[in-house]
Design an enzyme around this catalytic site. Structure first.
Site, PDB file in Angstrom:
ATOM      1  N   HIS A 131      71.057  18.139  11.417  1.00 42.09           N
ATOM      2  CA  HIS A 131      69.650  17.913  11.751  1.00 42.09           C
ATOM      3  C   HIS A 131      69.423  16.422  11.961  1.00 42.09           C
ATOM      4  O   HIS A 131      69.359  15.638  11.011  1.00 42.09           O
ATOM      5  CB  HIS A 131      68.772  18.444  10.619  1.00 42.09           C
ATOM      6  N   GLY A 132      69.296  16.007  13.221  1.00 43.86           N
ATOM      7  CA  GLY A 132      69.264  14.590  13.561  1.00 43.86           C
ATOM      8  C   GLY A 132      68.134  13.815  12.928  1.00 43.86           C
ATOM      9  O   GLY A 132      68.311  12.668  12.500  1.00 43.86           O
ATOM     10  N   THR A 174      76.541  18.311  17.193  1.00 43.79           N
ATOM     11  CA  THR A 174      77.270  17.155  17.680  1.00 43.79           C
ATOM     12  C   THR A 174      78.788  17.277  17.538  1.00 43.79           C
ATOM     13  O   THR A 174      79.268  18.048  16.733  1.00 43.79           O
ATOM     14  CB  THR A 174      76.777  15.985  16.816  1.00 43.79           C
ATOM     15  N   THR A 201      76.869  15.114  11.813  1.00 48.75           N
ATOM     16  CA  THR A 201      76.437  16.249  12.616  1.00 48.75           C
ATOM     17  C   THR A 201      75.413  17.045  11.820  1.00 48.75           C
ATOM     18  O   THR A 201      75.519  17.155  10.603  1.00 48.75           O
ATOM     19  CB  THR A 201      77.628  17.155  13.004  1.00 48.75           C
ATOM     20  N   ARG A 216      63.513  13.668  23.534  1.00 48.99           N
ATOM     21  CA  ARG A 216      63.881  13.590  22.113  1.00 48.99           C
ATOM     22  C   ARG A 216      65.252  12.956  21.968  1.00 48.99           C
ATOM     23  O   ARG A 216      66.196  13.269  22.696  1.00 48.99           O
ATOM     24  CB  ARG A 216      63.889  14.992  21.503  1.00 48.99           C
TER      25      ARG A 216
END
Length: 304
Positions: A228-229, A175, A226, A203
């Site tokens: 691992h979402g 991101t 930013t 997703r």
């Protein structure tokens, strides 16, 4: 797994913009390009502030610069899903009225952060998804550029590598975001992404979710995340970092503390930029790189 947390803090002040270009593992020879891209974005955001714009205007402008830069995973050059398509996510929030706007799974538009800003200003809903987000964008006067205009050869190569089980290092892979404080004490945060390479269709990660990827509150500060979402969502990382600043923790300790918690609780890596209500800034990452830049009346800094 033990994750090493790298952190940095700065004095900042009123009229400060801090941006990130994604936590990941950019190849060493490309790192100066990513730092320079972040500095261009931060300078543009700071220019908005110097010309009397608000913190909200500044973060939108800074993120737009990053969305237009194919080096980064947002807007043009964003990563591709498992079927080779672009699905963009973005959110923006201001800390005085806690107004926010967001879009997710959006295709064919080059400026998702501007569309998220339109949602904030419209005020009826916070988050628009997929076809509904595209319909809202058209209603607000945005023109689709077509998916082909957003896809770069680097994005295709990254998808091919991911589908072959090879980790690509040609970009940050994550991101972009910005936080800002203006002369009037308004805080704002904005985040934009193409998500993860080879993600399943539909997703949605943390970036468009208020509290997970983006949060701002004038009483405490502003944060963009930013990494691992899914982990950021589960620990509501942006809001949690802001709450640490509300409790009196400085920006750099709030950033490093929440990234350490992410690693300890879920064994997940990521990065955070944070700006407190006095303009002191901080950033932290548990990845090999996270390009960033900060610009204000006090000067400018950048790094990876």
């Amino acid at each position: 797994m033990k994750h090493v947390i790298h952190s940095l803090g700065g004095r900042g002040g009123r009229r400060t913009v801090l941006v990130h270009g994604g936590a990941g593992n950019v190849a060493p020879e490309r790192r100066p390009l990513h730092a320079a891209g972040c500095l261009r974005a931060a300078r543009e955001g700071a220019r908005v502030l110097s010309e009397g714009g608000s913190a909200l205007d500044a973060v939108e402008r800074a993120v737009r610069v990053l969305e237009d830069d194919p080096l980064f995973n947002a807007g043009t050059g964003a990563c591709l899903n498992e079927e080779g398509h672009v699905e963009l996510d973005a959110s923006i929030m201001e800390g005085r009225g806690l107004r926010a706007g967001a879009v997710c799974a959006l295709s064919e538009f080059a400026e998702p952060i501007a569309i998220a800003r339109a949602a904030l200003e419209d005020g009826r809903h916070v988050l628009y998804a997929a076809h509904g987000a595209a319909r809202f964008a058209r209603m607000k006067g945005f023109t689709p550029v077509g998916e082909a205009a957003l896809i770069t050869e680097a994005a295709r190569e990254a998808l091919a590598a991911a589908q072959q089980g090879v980790r690509a290092t040609s970009w940050a892979g994550n991101t972009v975001g910005a936080v800002a404080l203006d002369e009037g004490g308004l805080t704002a945060a904005a985040t934009s992404t193409g998500g993860t390479v080879n993600k399943r269709v539909g997703r949605v990660g943390d970036s468009p979710l208020i509290g997970a990827g983006t949060y701002a509150d004038d009483e405490a500060g502003a944060v963009s995340t930013t990494g691992h979402g899914e982990g950021m969502i589960r620990l509501v990382v942006a809001h949690s970092a802001v709450e640490r600043m509300r409790a009196g923790t400085c920006a750099v300790d709030a950033a490093s503390g929440i990234i350490a918690h992410l690693a300890e609780r879920l064994d997940i890596t990521g990065g955070v930029i944070a700006l407190d209500r006095t303009g002191r800034f901080g950033l932290a990452r548990s990845t090999a790189t996270m390009s960033w830049a900060a610009v204000g009346d006090w000067g400018e800094e950048s790094g990876v």
